[in-house]
Design a protein around this motif. Structure first.
Motif, short mmCIF file in Angstrom:
data_model
loop_
_atom_site.label_atom_id
_atom_site.label_comp_id
_atom_site.label_asym_id
_atom_site.label_seq_id
_atom_site.Cartn_x
_atom_site.Cartn_y
_atom_site.Cartn_z
N PRO A 1 -7.30 -35.08 125.34
CA PRO A 1 -7.84 -34.60 124.07
C PRO A 1 -6.80 -34.12 123.06
O PRO A 1 -7.15 -33.81 121.93
N ILE A 2 -5.52 -34.05 123.42
CA ILE A 2 -4.50 -33.54 122.50
C ILE A 2 -3.33 -34.53 122.46
O ILE A 2 -2.47 -34.49 123.33
N LEU A 3 -3.31 -35.40 121.49
CA LEU A 3 -2.20 -36.35 121.41
C LEU A 3 -1.92 -36.75 119.96
O LEU A 3 -2.84 -36.93 119.17
N GLN B 1 -10.79 -26.16 127.44
CA GLN B 1 -10.40 -25.63 126.15
C GLN B 1 -8.88 -25.76 126.00
O GLN B 1 -8.15 -25.81 126.98
N SER B 2 -8.43 -25.81 124.76
CA SER B 2 -7.01 -25.92 124.47
C SER B 2 -6.67 -25.07 123.26
O SER B 2 -7.46 -24.97 122.31
N VAL B 3 -5.49 -24.48 123.28
CA VAL B 3 -4.94 -23.80 122.12
C VAL B 3 -3.62 -24.46 121.76
O VAL B 3 -2.89 -24.94 122.64
N THR B 4 -3.31 -24.53 120.48
CA THR B 4 -2.11 -25.21 120.01
C THR B 4 -1.39 -24.40 118.96
O THR B 4 -1.97 -23.54 118.29
N ILE C 1 4.74 -30.82 123.05
CA ILE C 1 4.75 -30.46 124.46
C ILE C 1 3.35 -30.01 124.85
O ILE C 1 2.82 -29.04 124.29
N LEU C 2 2.73 -30.70 125.78
CA LEU C 2 1.37 -30.39 126.22
C LEU C 2 1.42 -29.87 127.64
O LEU C 2 1.81 -30.57 128.56
N MET D 1 -2.24 -28.55 114.71
CA MET D 1 -3.53 -28.18 114.12
C MET D 1 -4.69 -28.60 115.03
O MET D 1 -5.75 -29.02 114.57
N GLY D 2 -4.48 -28.51 116.33
CA GLY D 2 -5.54 -28.83 117.28
C GLY D 2 -5.84 -30.30 117.42
O GLY D 2 -6.85 -30.67 117.99
#
Length: 383
Positions: A28-30, A346-349, A10-11, A38-39
């Protein structure tokens, strides 16, 4: 036995800005939830069919067979200025059903073949607002790149694997601006698509020991012409419309370091987004040979994306966390309201996985954010 992997990622994408422009088409997150937790770092160690997205050399780590199903619903909202009549407006909340399905099979002691299908990039948003004559407008753009990628990997001496993928790309583009009242005429009504069969991806992985692995991958540029047999552009009807889209080339490298209970991973990607400088919309009508042409300026800059993450293993469970930095790509002098603002994001996961014999199940969540104000001086700085 083969390996079956199921994942749900889920993004959440909330981008707050002044007038904004798409910061590159790549999300950038897929893929997959295992890696998103893990990012998104995967280039140096991926070992399932999602390798066709990350690094096709990773197919060489599949022992016999592997099947993966991943669903990544992207939930996003943008605050931007779609027109002079609507400043700093919030878009509708968008749910984009990203997915990846793939399979791979070892056909020889030294060779693995595979196939994966997935959306690789996208942009878009939808706004509702009143114009200067109090007409309620719906203003939306949607762009998606979907790839089918057959590929193979060969195991080489010294624990190297070489992989190649052929990327078959479908682009779908929709642009609408019209009054919501029944019978209102459209300002823009475009529904265009096109295909490209010339894409490729090549990668290398090295696994010298269970404690360390590394990889490198290159994605080739694709230029695709999309078209429609009829459209409305600037309130005028046209018989044919064409436009070109470039998905830039990209170079990436990654490593993973393991202990008996934990791992850390790092990926760095360089996107050649300056390959998107401008494009031309060509429109024909009345059987004429000479089209009307309108230039769309991008003037993007090359980008750097860094992904890092960690995993801790306890019994059959895996706990994951990560961080992503995605540098600024777009140009504040050429803004639009339908994508990432011209600023670094920026993104956190976070993620959780479970190994259940021949099955792996993973769940991940990611949150991406960025903000910038585009000034009058920015807009006047365009060519």
């Amino acid at each position: 036995m083969g390996k079956l992997r199921f994942s749900l990622a889920i993004l959440s994408l909330f981008l707050v800005s002044g007038p904004s422009w798409a910061g590159g088409y790549d999300t950038p997150i897929l893929y997959s939830a295992r890696h998103m937790g893990m990012g998104g770092a995967a280039i140096g160690y991926v070992n399932d069919p999602s390798a066709l997205f990350h690094n096709p050399a990773g197919l060489g780590n599949i022992k016999s067979g592997s099947v993966i199903g991943n669903f990544s619903p992207l939930i996003g909202q943008i605050q931007a200025s779609p027109s002079y009549d609507s400043q700093n407006a919030k878009s509708d909340t968008v749910l984009a059903p990203f997915f990846l399905g793939g399979a791979a099979y070892r056909v020889h002691d030294l060779a693995v073949i595979g196939l994966a299908v997935y959306p690789v990039a996208s942009s878009g948003a939808a706004f509702k607002y009143e114009n200067s004559v109090d007409l309620l407008l719906e203003d939306s753009t949607k762009l998606v790149f979907i790839e089918a990628a057959p590929g193979f990997a060969i195991n080489l001496p010294a624990n190297f694997s070489l992989g190649v993928a052929w990327r078959l790309t479908l682009i779908q583009f929709q642009r609408q601006q019209r009054g919501i009242t029944e019978g209102s005429k459209a300002v823009y009504d475009m529904d265009m698509s096109g295909t490209n069969y010339m894409g490729y991806k090549v990668g290398l992985q090295w696994d010298p020991s269970p404690m360390f692995s590394a990889g490198i991958v290159y994605r080739g540029r694709t230029d695709t012409e999309i078209s429609a047999d009829s459209s409305v552009f600037a309130s005028q009807e046209w018989e044919k419309t064409t436009m070109g889209f470039t998905l830039p080339s990209k170079l990436g490298a990654g490593i993973r370091v393991n202990s008996s209970v934990a791992s850390i991973a790092l990926d760095v990607e360089y996107g050649f987004n300056s390959q998107n400088d401008s494009s031309t919309i060509s429109l024909w009508r009345d059987g004429g040979d000479d089209p009307a042409e309108f230039m769309s300026h991008y003037h993007w800059t090359d980008s750097l994306t860094a992904r890092t993450g960690a995993e801790y293993r306890w019994d059959f469970l895996q706990f994951r966390a990560g961080y992503i930095y995605d540098s600024k790509t777009s140009n504040a002098s050429y803004p639009t309201a339908f994508g990432t603002p011209p600023v670094a994001t920026q993104s956190v996961t976070a993620g959780l996985g479970a190994s259940l014999g021949a099955f792996d199940v993973s769940l991940a969540w990611a949150y991406r954010f960025g903000s910038v104000a585009v000034t009058k001086e920015d807009l006047e700085g365009g060519e």
